[in-house]
Structures are given as structure tokens and as C-alpha cells.
Design an enzyme around this catalytic site. Structure first.
Site, PDB file in Angstrom:
ATOM      1  N   GLN A  33       0.834  -1.203   0.000  1.00 46.80           N
ATOM      2  CA  GLN A  33       0.000   0.000   0.000  1.00 46.80           C
ATOM      3  C   GLN A  33       0.868   1.252   0.000  1.00 46.80           C
ATOM      4  OE1 GLN A  33      -3.182   0.053   2.845  1.00 46.80           O
ATOM      5  NE2 GLN A  33      -3.943   1.985   2.081  1.00 46.80           N
ATOM      6  N   PHE A  34       1.135   1.772  -1.198  1.00 43.72           N
ATOM      7  CA  PHE A  34       1.976   2.958  -1.327  1.00 43.72           C
ATOM      8  C   PHE A  34       1.339   4.178  -0.682  1.00 43.72           C
ATOM      9  CE2 PHE A  34      -0.768   3.587  -4.963  1.00 43.72           C
ATOM     10  CZ  PHE A  34      -0.877   4.962  -5.075  1.00 43.72           C
ATOM     11  N   THR A  35       0.013   4.184  -0.519  1.00 44.15           N
ATOM     12  CA  THR A  35      -0.670   5.356   0.040  1.00 44.15           C
ATOM     13  C   THR A  35      -0.315   5.598   1.505  1.00 44.15           C
ATOM     14  OG1 THR A  35      -2.674   4.100   0.580  1.00 44.15           O
ATOM     15  CG2 THR A  35      -2.584   5.179  -1.590  1.00 44.15           C
TER      16      THR A  35
END
Length: 149
Positions: free
Chosen positions: A78-80
Site C-alpha cells: 500500500q503505497f498510500t
């Protein structure tokens, strides 16, 4: 490296109609990687996730780790987690590592956990995923290898 760790009764992740990973009791881990992460960050995160004492003991005190209870991991990239929304309403993801950096680090995290004889299931890196979980508690812990929180 950052993680959102949730204690779950069960969890699974789908890409389109395919279930790519499913677990029973254990931890759902959303994992974010920044371009400055290195082996020390990975080692910190693996140790912290697998040794967090967030499962109840016989006295209903959170005193047991994933390793103690023999639980499973569902790891979702999850890059967010590196989204910065301090300015304006549209988060900036400038600190999130690009795929060529983050995917090998993500895979190494998964492999290192498996080497600890933990059942590890995953999503699909870079895919649009639908994650379903039944949180237990709920218990949610935020981790950061730079120890910002």
C-alpha cells in the site's frame, strides 16, 4: 517503511474475481515502502510485526505475539501509507518508492516472514485489490521504521 497492522479473525484479498490470499486468525498488514528503505528497515518491520504482543493470553491481557499464537499474515502492498496530505486536499505520494524499488522489498518482507515458519498470504503487488477483513478487537497498530510514530 510503514505498516498498518490489524488483528483479524479472518481476512482475504481479491483482484478482480480471483482471491489471491486468505487467512484465518492473525494479522492483516498493509505495507508501505519509501525509496530510502534498506535492510535495517525491513529487519525492524519483520521483527516488530511478528513480535507485537497484541493477542490475549489466558488472563485476557494482550501479552502474546503472532509467533506465540501461531497466527497467519496477510500482507498487502500500500503505497498510500506514504501519502502526505498536510498541504491541500490532494495527498502527495512523493515519498512512496516506485515499483522497481518497492516490489523487491515487499517480496523480501514476505519471504523473511515465511522463513520464520509463518503462513503468509498476499495480495498482488500494484493491482487494484479489494480487501475484506473481520477485525478482532478491533486492534490496529501503526508502525514506522523511522520511528516517527
Amino acid at each position: 517503511m510503514r505498516a498498518v497492522v490489524q488483528r483479524v479473525k479472518e481476512a482475504f484479498v481479491k483482484v478482480d474475481t480471483e482471491t489471491t490470499g486468505t487467512i484465518g486468525p492473525g494479522l492483516l498488514v498493509y505495507l508501505g515502502i519509501t525509496d530510502s528503505d534498506e535492510q535495517a528497515d525491513l529487519d525492524f518491520m519483520v521483527k516488530k510485526v511478528t513480535n507485537l504482543r497484541i493477542f490475549e493470553d489466558e488472563n485476557d491481557v494482550m501479552n502474546r505475539s503472532l509467533l506465540d499464537v501461531g497466527g497467519s499474515l496477510l500482507v498487502v502492498s500500500q503505497f498510500t501509507l506514504y501519502g502526505d496530505a498536510r498541504k491541500g486536499n490532494r495527498p502527495s505520494y512523493i515519498r512512496a518508492a516506485k515499483g522497481e524499488i518497492s516490489e523487491p522489498m515487499y517480496e523480501k518482507f514476505v519471504e523473511t516472514c515465511r522463513n520464520l515458519e509463518i503462513e503468509v498470504e498476499t495480495g498482488r503487488f500494484g493491482a487494484d485489490m479489494k480487501v475484506h477483513s473481520i477485525n478482532d478487537g478491533p486492534v490496529t497498530i501503526l508502525l514506522d521504521s523511522e520511528r516517527n510514530f
